[in-house]
Design a protein around this motif. Sequence first.
Motif, mmCIF file in Angstrom:
data_model
loop_
_atom_site.group_PDB
_atom_site.id
_atom_site.type_symbol
_atom_site.label_atom_id
_atom_site.label_comp_id
_atom_site.label_asym_id
_atom_site.label_seq_id
_atom_site.Cartn_x
_atom_site.Cartn_y
_atom_site.Cartn_z
ATOM 1 N N VAL A 22 6.203 -3.796 6.352
ATOM 2 C CA VAL A 22 7.313 -2.922 5.950
ATOM 3 C C VAL A 22 6.823 -1.939 4.888
ATOM 4 C CG1 VAL A 22 9.530 -2.859 4.730
ATOM 5 C CG2 VAL A 22 9.158 -4.508 6.571
ATOM 6 N N LEU A 23 6.092 -2.435 3.916
ATOM 7 C CA LEU A 23 5.598 -1.582 2.831
ATOM 8 C C LEU A 23 4.642 -0.504 3.342
ATOM 9 C CD1 LEU A 23 5.020 -4.361 0.156
ATOM 10 C CD2 LEU A 23 6.850 -2.647 0.167
ATOM 11 N N LEU A 24 3.826 -0.847 4.331
ATOM 12 C CA LEU A 24 2.894 0.136 4.892
ATOM 13 C C LEU A 24 3.607 1.328 5.507
ATOM 14 C CD1 LEU A 24 0.117 -1.977 6.623
ATOM 15 C CD2 LEU A 24 -0.155 -0.419 4.684
ATOM 16 N N GLY A 25 4.840 1.136 5.885
ATOM 17 C CA GLY A 25 5.624 2.234 6.438
ATOM 18 C C GLY A 25 5.997 3.276 5.399
ATOM 19 N N TYR A 26 5.815 2.945 4.138
ATOM 20 C CA TYR A 26 6.236 3.845 3.067
ATOM 21 C C TYR A 26 5.114 4.246 2.109
ATOM 22 C CZ TYR A 26 10.911 2.313 4.396
ATOM 23 O OH TYR A 26 12.056 2.036 5.099
ATOM 24 N N VAL A 27 4.169 3.348 1.869
ATOM 25 C CA VAL A 27 3.147 3.593 0.853
ATOM 26 C C VAL A 27 1.757 3.345 1.422
ATOM 27 C CG1 VAL A 27 4.707 2.996 -1.059
ATOM 28 C CG2 VAL A 27 3.242 1.225 -0.071
ATOM 29 N N GLN A 28 0.758 3.716 0.651
ATOM 30 C CA GLN A 28 -0.627 3.534 1.058
ATOM 31 C C GLN A 28 -0.988 2.050 1.091
ATOM 32 O OE1 GLN A 28 -2.888 5.880 -1.697
ATOM 33 N NE2 GLN A 28 -1.509 7.603 -1.459
ATOM 34 N N LYS A 29 -2.050 1.730 1.818
ATOM 35 C CA LYS A 29 -2.440 0.332 2.010
ATOM 36 C C LYS A 29 -2.667 -0.397 0.695
ATOM 37 C CE LYS A 29 -5.791 -2.788 4.046
ATOM 38 N NZ LYS A 29 -5.665 -3.679 2.909
ATOM 39 N N ALA A 30 -3.428 0.185 -0.193
ATOM 40 C CA ALA A 30 -3.720 -0.488 -1.462
ATOM 41 C C ALA A 30 -2.434 -0.730 -2.258
ATOM 42 C CB ALA A 30 -4.712 0.327 -2.281
ATOM 43 N N ASP A 31 -1.518 0.219 -2.210
ATOM 44 C CA ASP A 31 -0.235 0.043 -2.890
ATOM 45 C C ASP A 31 0.593 -1.045 -2.201
ATOM 46 O OD1 ASP A 31 -0.897 2.000 -4.705
ATOM 47 O OD2 ASP A 31 0.229 3.571 -3.687
#
Length: 158
Positions: A15-24
């Motif tokens: 879900v997070l990858l849909g919004y922010v960069q991988k490291a973030d």
Amino acid sequence: MDALYRRFAPVVHGVLLGYVQKADADDLTQDVFETAIRRLHELRDSAAFPGWIVRIARHAALDAKRRTTPLTGMAWDDAAAPDKPDEHLEAERSLRAIVALPEAYRETLLLRLVEGLTGPEIAERTGLTPGSVRVNLHRGMAMLRIALATPAARGTTA
């Protein structure tokens, strides 16, 4: 909590990858679970946990996206670059195309293609019905094929 983390971390990360960069996304995954632990008393029905943690992840992602700089200070190009430049460009192009899709398709595709979850695992861990997951994956893949076939997505003008 360890069992919940092992089970739901791929979903939260996807879900997070849909919004922010991988490291973030890597860093925010930890933050989401810390938030969930602090707010666990708010959860009235344990069966609602999948949708609840996904909602926390979306809010964390949107908050992070509002920041002007990434949490890590790294750009898309800096995070986990494949060995070959062509592979790196293709992976970056594909990820950008997925991120540009509508949320429902973006999330299910990231969970399937990036996190490696099966359709039933996505359904179980997100609270979606198996039919909804199938539809989202089917429509999302169709939209992704179109997006990757366009000249703009290939980085060309012809």
